[in-house]
Design a protein around this motif. Structure first.
Motif, mmCIF file in Angstrom:
data_model
loop_
_atom_site.group_PDB
_atom_site.id
_atom_site.type_symbol
_atom_site.label_atom_id
_atom_site.label_comp_id
_atom_site.label_asym_id
_atom_site.label_seq_id
_atom_site.Cartn_x
_atom_site.Cartn_y
_atom_site.Cartn_z
ATOM 1 N N GLY A 9 0.821 -1.199 0.000
ATOM 2 C CA GLY A 9 0.000 0.000 0.000
ATOM 3 C C GLY A 9 0.859 1.254 0.000
ATOM 4 N N GLY A 10 0.187 2.396 -0.176
ATOM 5 C CA GLY A 10 0.913 3.654 -0.166
ATOM 6 C C GLY A 10 0.122 4.750 -0.826
ATOM 7 N N LEU A 11 0.813 5.848 -1.106
ATOM 8 C CA LEU A 11 0.218 7.012 -1.753
ATOM 9 C C LEU A 11 0.526 6.983 -3.245
ATOM 10 C CD1 LEU A 11 -1.142 9.830 -1.639
ATOM 11 C CD2 LEU A 11 1.134 10.767 -1.145
ATOM 12 N N VAL A 12 -0.501 7.172 -4.055
ATOM 13 C CA VAL A 12 -0.324 7.162 -5.503
ATOM 14 C C VAL A 12 -1.226 8.236 -6.108
ATOM 15 C CG1 VAL A 12 -2.088 5.375 -5.837
ATOM 16 C CG2 VAL A 12 -0.290 5.676 -7.554
ATOM 17 N N GLN A 13 -0.802 8.799 -7.210
ATOM 18 C CA GLN A 13 -1.599 9.813 -7.885
ATOM 19 C C GLN A 13 -2.720 9.162 -8.687
ATOM 20 O OE1 GLN A 13 1.068 12.227 -10.232
ATOM 21 N NE2 GLN A 13 1.647 13.467 -8.459
ATOM 22 N N PRO A 14 -3.790 9.888 -8.922
ATOM 23 C CA PRO A 14 -4.853 9.344 -9.779
ATOM 24 C C PRO A 14 -4.295 8.917 -11.129
ATOM 25 C CG PRO A 14 -5.611 11.319 -8.674
ATOM 26 C CD PRO A 14 -4.143 11.198 -8.360
ATOM 27 N N GLY A 15 -4.755 7.763 -11.590
ATOM 28 C CA GLY A 15 -4.251 7.193 -12.835
ATOM 29 C C GLY A 15 -3.059 6.281 -12.658
ATOM 30 N N GLY A 16 -2.510 6.260 -11.465
ATOM 31 C CA GLY A 16 -1.332 5.443 -11.202
ATOM 32 C C GLY A 16 -1.675 4.000 -10.878
ATOM 33 N N SER A 17 -0.638 3.235 -10.533
ATOM 34 C CA SER A 17 -0.793 1.806 -10.261
ATOM 35 C C SER A 17 -0.104 1.430 -8.961
ATOM 36 C CB SER A 17 -0.187 0.975 -11.402
ATOM 37 O OG SER A 17 -0.848 1.211 -12.620
ATOM 38 N N LEU A 18 -0.633 0.378 -8.348
ATOM 39 C CA LEU A 18 -0.008 -0.248 -7.185
ATOM 40 C C LEU A 18 -0.249 -1.739 -7.264
ATOM 41 C CD1 LEU A 18 -1.005 1.946 -4.068
ATOM 42 C CD2 LEU A 18 1.293 1.651 -5.003
ATOM 43 N N ARG A 19 0.639 -2.508 -6.661
ATOM 44 C CA ARG A 19 0.409 -3.942 -6.534
ATOM 45 C C ARG A 19 0.464 -4.315 -5.062
ATOM 46 N NH1 ARG A 19 3.443 -9.409 -8.708
ATOM 47 N NH2 ARG A 19 4.957 -8.852 -7.082
ATOM 48 N N LEU A 20 -0.631 -4.860 -4.578
ATOM 49 C CA LEU A 20 -0.689 -5.348 -3.215
ATOM 50 C C LEU A 20 -0.329 -6.828 -3.182
ATOM 51 C CD1 LEU A 20 -4.032 -3.740 -1.976
ATOM 52 C CD2 LEU A 20 -1.736 -2.763 -2.005
ATOM 53 N N SER A 21 0.331 -7.226 -2.105
ATOM 54 C CA SER A 21 0.671 -8.628 -1.899
ATOM 55 C C SER A 21 0.140 -9.078 -0.547
ATOM 56 C CB SER A 21 2.186 -8.829 -1.933
ATOM 57 O OG SER A 21 2.731 -8.443 -3.166
ATOM 58 N N CYS A 22 -0.201 -10.353 -0.469
ATOM 59 C CA CYS A 22 -0.664 -10.931 0.791
ATOM 60 C C CYS A 22 -0.005 -12.292 0.955
ATOM 61 C CB CYS A 22 -2.173 -11.065 0.808
ATOM 62 S SG CYS A 22 -2.800 -11.910 2.278
ATOM 63 N N ALA A 23 0.894 -12.372 1.914
ATOM 64 C CA ALA A 23 1.596 -13.616 2.192
ATOM 65 C C ALA A 23 0.906 -14.352 3.325
ATOM 66 C CB ALA A 23 3.045 -13.331 2.552
ATOM 67 N N ALA A 24 0.776 -15.656 3.174
ATOM 68 C CA ALA A 24 0.115 -16.482 4.174
ATOM 69 C C ALA A 24 1.102 -17.430 4.836
ATOM 70 C CB ALA A 24 -1.013 -17.278 3.541
ATOM 71 N N SER A 25 0.829 -17.731 6.092
ATOM 72 C CA SER A 25 1.664 -18.697 6.804
ATOM 73 C C SER A 25 0.831 -19.346 7.901
ATOM 74 C CB SER A 25 2.883 -18.012 7.415
ATOM 75 O OG SER A 25 2.490 -17.053 8.383
ATOM 76 N N GLY A 26 1.306 -20.478 8.365
ATOM 77 C CA GLY A 26 0.723 -21.083 9.556
ATOM 78 C C GLY A 26 -0.242 -22.216 9.312
ATOM 79 N N ALA A 27 -0.724 -22.369 8.095
ATOM 80 C CA ALA A 27 -1.681 -23.442 7.852
ATOM 81 C C ALA A 27 -1.725 -23.718 6.361
ATOM 82 C CB ALA A 27 -3.071 -23.075 8.357
#
Length: 128
Positions: A9-27
């Motif tokens: 996550g973070g700050l991005v200008q309109p029209g921009g892009s971001l990639r979120l990641s979600c790492a799992a552990s424990g099961a």
């Protein structure tokens, strides 16, 4: 017990892009669908996108169709959300989720009240 940790996550200008990641552990994740949800200030948590545990079928909220793409890497136990053409109304805390679907398609089960595990969230701010 399953732990989910979001990043990207973070700050991005309109029209921009971001990639979120979600790492799992424990099961083991073999039978869990995965998803992304978001909650803007003063609003209820809503589904953004989910991906099934079996055939990688997906579902998207109408507001993000054509702009966001969900994917998963089973070996890394990680799910991603590629967000393009971001708009100010996409500003929210984004939560990663894992949930069982039973015999139902992921399209039917992708909702906040069906979630078994939540991450702590990552803030996405779209602003000039």
């Amino acid at each position: 017990q399953l732990q989910l940790v979001e990043s990207g996550g973070g700050l991005v200008q309109p029209g921009g892009s971001l990639r979120l990641s979600c790492a799992a552990s424990g099961a083991t994740l073999d039978y869990y669908a995965r998803g992304w949800f978001r909650q803007a200030p003063g609003k209820e948590r809503e589904a953004v996108s989910c991906i099934s545990s079996s055939d990688n079928s997906t579902v998207y909220a109408d507001s993000v169709k054509g702009r966001f793409l969900i994917s998963r890497d089973r070996a890394k136990k990680t799910v991603y959300l590629q967000m393009n053409s971001l708009k100010p109304e996409d500003t929210a805390v984004y939560y990663c989720a894992a949930f069982g679907t039973g015999r139902f398609p992921v399209q039917r089960m992708c909702a906040p009240n069906n979630i078994d595990y939540w991450g702590k969230g990552t803030l996405v701010t779209v602003s000039a």
